[in-house]
Design a protein around this motif. Structure first.
Motif, mmCIF file in Angstrom:
data_model
loop_
_atom_site.group_PDB
_atom_site.id
_atom_site.type_symbol
_atom_site.label_atom_id
_atom_site.label_comp_id
_atom_site.label_asym_id
_atom_site.label_seq_id
_atom_site.Cartn_x
_atom_site.Cartn_y
_atom_site.Cartn_z
ATOM 1 N N ALA A 149 -12.735 74.156 20.112
ATOM 2 C CA ALA A 149 -11.296 74.013 20.343
ATOM 3 C C ALA A 149 -10.728 75.239 21.058
ATOM 4 C CB ALA A 149 -10.574 73.794 19.026
ATOM 5 N N GLU A 150 -11.233 76.413 20.735
ATOM 6 C CA GLU A 150 -10.750 77.634 21.393
ATOM 7 C C GLU A 150 -11.036 77.573 22.886
ATOM 8 O OE1 GLU A 150 -10.504 81.579 23.042
ATOM 9 O OE2 GLU A 150 -12.377 80.456 22.862
ATOM 10 N N ILE A 151 -12.147 76.944 23.252
ATOM 11 C CA ILE A 151 -12.489 76.793 24.665
ATOM 12 C C ILE A 151 -11.611 75.733 25.323
ATOM 13 C CG2 ILE A 151 -14.312 76.104 26.272
ATOM 14 C CD1 ILE A 151 -16.348 77.081 24.146
ATOM 15 N N MET A 152 -11.419 74.592 24.663
ATOM 16 C CA MET A 152 -10.822 73.425 25.301
ATOM 17 C C MET A 152 -9.304 73.370 25.278
ATOM 18 S SD MET A 152 -11.052 69.369 24.410
ATOM 19 C CE MET A 152 -9.648 69.572 23.304
ATOM 20 N N ASP A 153 -8.681 73.797 24.187
ATOM 21 C CA ASP A 153 -7.288 73.454 23.921
ATOM 22 C C ASP A 153 -6.308 73.971 24.982
ATOM 23 O OD1 ASP A 153 -5.099 72.423 22.434
ATOM 24 O OD2 ASP A 153 -4.792 74.397 21.524
ATOM 25 N N LEU B 137 -5.725 72.369 14.799
ATOM 26 C CA LEU B 137 -6.932 72.704 15.548
ATOM 27 C C LEU B 137 -6.641 72.742 17.042
ATOM 28 C CD1 LEU B 137 -10.019 73.182 15.685
ATOM 29 C CD2 LEU B 137 -10.294 70.684 15.775
ATOM 30 N N LEU B 138 -5.763 71.836 17.525
ATOM 31 C CA LEU B 138 -5.435 71.738 18.944
ATOM 32 C C LEU B 138 -3.923 71.816 19.134
ATOM 33 C CD1 LEU B 138 -7.873 68.786 19.819
ATOM 34 C CD2 LEU B 138 -8.246 71.229 20.281
ATOM 35 N N PRO B 139 -3.321 72.978 18.874
ATOM 36 C CA PRO B 139 -1.859 73.092 18.939
ATOM 37 C C PRO B 139 -1.299 72.896 20.337
ATOM 38 C CG PRO B 139 -2.876 75.258 18.674
ATOM 39 C CD PRO B 139 -3.952 74.256 18.474
ATOM 40 N N ASN B 140 -2.020 73.344 21.363
ATOM 41 C CA ASN B 140 -1.517 73.177 22.727
ATOM 42 C C ASN B 140 -1.560 71.721 23.166
ATOM 43 O OD1 ASN B 140 -1.097 76.082 23.795
ATOM 44 N ND2 ASN B 140 -3.125 76.181 22.878
ATOM 45 N N MET B 141 -2.630 71.034 22.839
ATOM 46 C CA MET B 141 -2.685 69.597 23.117
ATOM 47 C C MET B 141 -1.586 68.873 22.352
ATOM 48 S SD MET B 141 -5.306 68.735 25.183
ATOM 49 C CE MET B 141 -5.982 67.150 24.712
ATOM 50 N N GLY B 142 -1.265 69.384 21.161
ATOM 51 C CA GLY B 142 -0.224 68.759 20.354
ATOM 52 C C GLY B 142 1.140 68.779 21.014
ATOM 53 N N THR B 143 1.388 69.742 21.896
ATOM 54 C CA THR B 143 2.692 69.803 22.564
ATOM 55 C C THR B 143 2.882 68.658 23.547
ATOM 56 O OG1 THR B 143 1.872 71.205 24.396
ATOM 57 C CG2 THR B 143 2.656 72.331 22.395
ATOM 58 N N LEU B 144 1.828 67.902 23.827
ATOM 59 C CA LEU B 144 1.883 66.841 24.831
ATOM 60 C C LEU B 144 1.973 65.448 24.224
ATOM 61 C CD1 LEU B 144 -0.812 68.405 27.137
ATOM 62 C CD2 LEU B 144 1.474 67.788 27.922
ATOM 63 N N VAL B 145 2.201 65.349 22.912
ATOM 64 C CA VAL B 145 2.143 64.035 22.272
ATOM 65 C C VAL B 145 3.128 63.040 22.888
ATOM 66 C CG1 VAL B 145 1.244 64.901 20.083
ATOM 67 C CG2 VAL B 145 3.730 64.762 20.435
ATOM 68 N N ILE C 94 -0.197 81.064 36.827
ATOM 69 C CA ILE C 94 -1.103 79.938 36.623
ATOM 70 C C ILE C 94 -2.337 80.386 35.840
ATOM 71 C CG2 ILE C 94 -2.701 78.373 37.806
ATOM 72 C CD1 ILE C 94 0.118 77.349 37.838
ATOM 73 N N HIS C 95 -2.903 81.531 36.225
ATOM 74 C CA HIS C 95 -4.066 82.040 35.491
ATOM 75 C C HIS C 95 -3.714 82.305 34.034
ATOM 76 C CE1 HIS C 95 -7.104 82.515 38.646
ATOM 77 N NE2 HIS C 95 -6.105 82.790 39.477
ATOM 78 N N LYS C 96 -2.523 82.816 33.804
ATOM 79 C CA LYS C 96 -2.098 83.084 32.426
ATOM 80 C C LYS C 96 -1.888 81.783 31.664
ATOM 81 C CE LYS C 96 1.318 85.697 29.743
ATOM 82 N NZ LYS C 96 2.491 86.599 29.808
ATOM 83 N N GLU C 97 -1.292 80.803 32.333
ATOM 84 C CA GLU C 97 -1.035 79.515 31.675
ATOM 85 C C GLU C 97 -2.332 78.831 31.269
ATOM 86 O OE1 GLU C 97 1.302 75.267 32.565
ATOM 87 O OE2 GLU C 97 1.005 76.738 34.172
ATOM 88 N N TYR C 98 -3.316 78.843 32.160
ATOM 89 C CA TYR C 98 -4.600 78.192 31.870
ATOM 90 C C TYR C 98 -5.481 79.042 30.953
ATOM 91 C CZ TYR C 98 -4.072 74.434 35.377
ATOM 92 O OH TYR C 98 -3.676 73.334 36.089
ATOM 93 N N GLY C 99 -5.298 80.346 30.981
ATOM 94 C CA GLY C 99 -6.089 81.224 30.120
ATOM 95 C C GLY C 99 -7.370 81.714 30.752
#
Length: 415
Positions: free
Chosen positions: A290-294, A59-67, A225-230
């Motif tokens: 999640a699409e908004i936050m991750d 559900l949160l794959p990008n947050m998962g990269t920070l474990v 930066i804009h691309k990284e943040y989305g």
């Protein structure tokens, strides 16, 4: 806001798959919103991530990269299963309104590091305020100067622009005159904290006329930066939230003491599901949030790490309570769970790639090292250099504190 499902995000429970569709003994017949259904496996697959191998969901794959940078607290429990009271309790230490928010306590204790921006900024969701509204960042009974200033990338503070018919020189003369008049007025009422705070608020508003427009102009940020943040992909809500995340980083860089960033608002605004409250069709509603936050949230933390900001900044990711490991009677949503949920710390002063406490095998109740919200807030204050038992304010005959008469620092999470 809305209560993120820990068992669908960061708290991996294989037993949910084992007992999927069953109703083991001990599950209550009724919870917050009504009759209960059966155990449900996570709606998204979990997989190991990072060098630590921490299991988090798709559900949160990008947050998962920070474990490997996160310190997970899996054994939190709270006093209420109602959203406004839950937000109040997390942010103020009390379920009732009228008490100072965390950011107000911190800025009351530590003051400000910048002269032309507020010490405490609340960046609200593009859709509006959370359920408990301005109480989440209010000053309560502390002087008004310590309340959070409410704005976001989409909606700057009102009345910041100088009238076109007023030159900068004339504007400065006017401000200088007002400053002298205010100082003379304040001398007539020594000790009037409300008056002093009101004057300070207007003076800061004047300084913000020049500082905030530049701060909120994101056009100078590199395309990378804009691309990284989305900020240029996905739904409008995701793009606006991504801009809020960039704004949060810019405020931290400028020395704003506390930045409170919201992902979710009060659904009473007529905009449908606007937070993580998923009583039905959790597969759709959690996925939408999640699409908004991750991506933007993960990008914010990656960006702060890259710039060295995590060396002296504490990141706190939290939600007011969790959700049940079993479905509601409707068979598609999870009800409120105040007895077990997960929050995250990262950055200055906390262990990396670390998990503290455990919920039971179903994620139903805190089981190992049960942790109160009082303990959580006491720990954050400790990391800010403050003793939660000594940070107090005399009000209505009592020495009030954020942690009331409770709380212990969670020493095991300290680096």
């Amino acid at each position: 806001p809305g209560a993120v499902s820990h068992v669908d995000t960061f708290d991996y429970k294989p037993a949910l798959t084992t007992y999927h569709g069953q109703k083991p003994p001990g599950i209550p017949a009724v919870t917050f919103e009504g009759p209960t259904g059966n155990i449900a496996k996570p709606f998204w697959d979990f997989k190991p991530r990072g060098e630590s191998g921490k299991m988090t969901s798709e559900l949160l794959p990008n947050m998962g990269t920070l474990v490997d940078d996160f310190c997970f607290i899996h054994s939190l429990h709270t006093q209420t299963s109602a959203h406004p009271q839950g937000e109040n309790f997390f942010n103020t230490g009390f379920t009732m309104e009228g008490f100072p928010s965390f950011g107000a306590w911190v800025t009351y204790a530590l003051g400000s590091e910048c002269q032309d921006l507020p010490a405490f900024v609340a960046i609200n969701d593009p859709r509006g305020l959370a359920r408990s509204g301005k109480n989440n960042f209010g000053n309560g009974f502390l002087p008004a100067a310590f309340q959070g200033t409410d704005f976001n990338a989409k909606n700057p503070p009102a009345n910041l622009r100088r009238p076109q018919n007023l030159t900068a020189a004339d504007d400065k003369k006017t401000v200088d005159l007002l400053k002298r008049l205010n100082a003379n007025h304040l001398e007539q009422f020594p000790g009037d904290a409300d008056l002093a705070a009101r004057i300070a608020s207007y003076e800061l508003a004047g300084q913000m006329q020049t500082s905030v427009p530049d701060m909120m102009d994101l056009s100078g940020e590199p395309e990378s930066i804009h691309k990284e943040y989305g900020t240029d992909t996905g739904t409008e809500l995701k793009r606006e939230y991504a801009k809020n995340c960039i704004l949060a980083r810019r405020l931290i860089e400028k020395g704003v003491r506390v930045v409170q960033l919201f992902n979710g608002s009060d659904p009473s605004g007529g905009n449908g599901i606007t937070n993580w409250d998923s009583h039905s069709n959790i597969a759709e509603t959690h996925a939408m949030q999640a699409e908004i936050m991750d991506q933007p949230t993960a990008a914010l933390i990656h960006d702060m790490k890259r710039r060295g900001l995590l060396d002296d900044t504490l990141v706190v990711w939290c939600t007011e309570f969790g959700r049940m490991p079993f479905l509601q009677g409707n068979g598609t949503g999870r009800d409120h769970n105040p007895d077990a949920f997960t929050c995250i710390l990262a950055g200055a002063g906390v262990k990396k790639g670390f998990s503290y406490g455990e919920s039971d095998e179903f994620g139903f109740k805190a089981a190992v090292n049960p942790t109160e919200v009082y303990d959580f807030n006491a720990t954050i204050l400790h990391l800010m250099g403050l003793d939660h038992e000594r940070l107090s304010y005399y009000h209505n005959g009592l020495e009030r504190r954020l942690t009331n008469v409770h709380g212990h620092v969670i020493k095991d999470v300290l680096a």
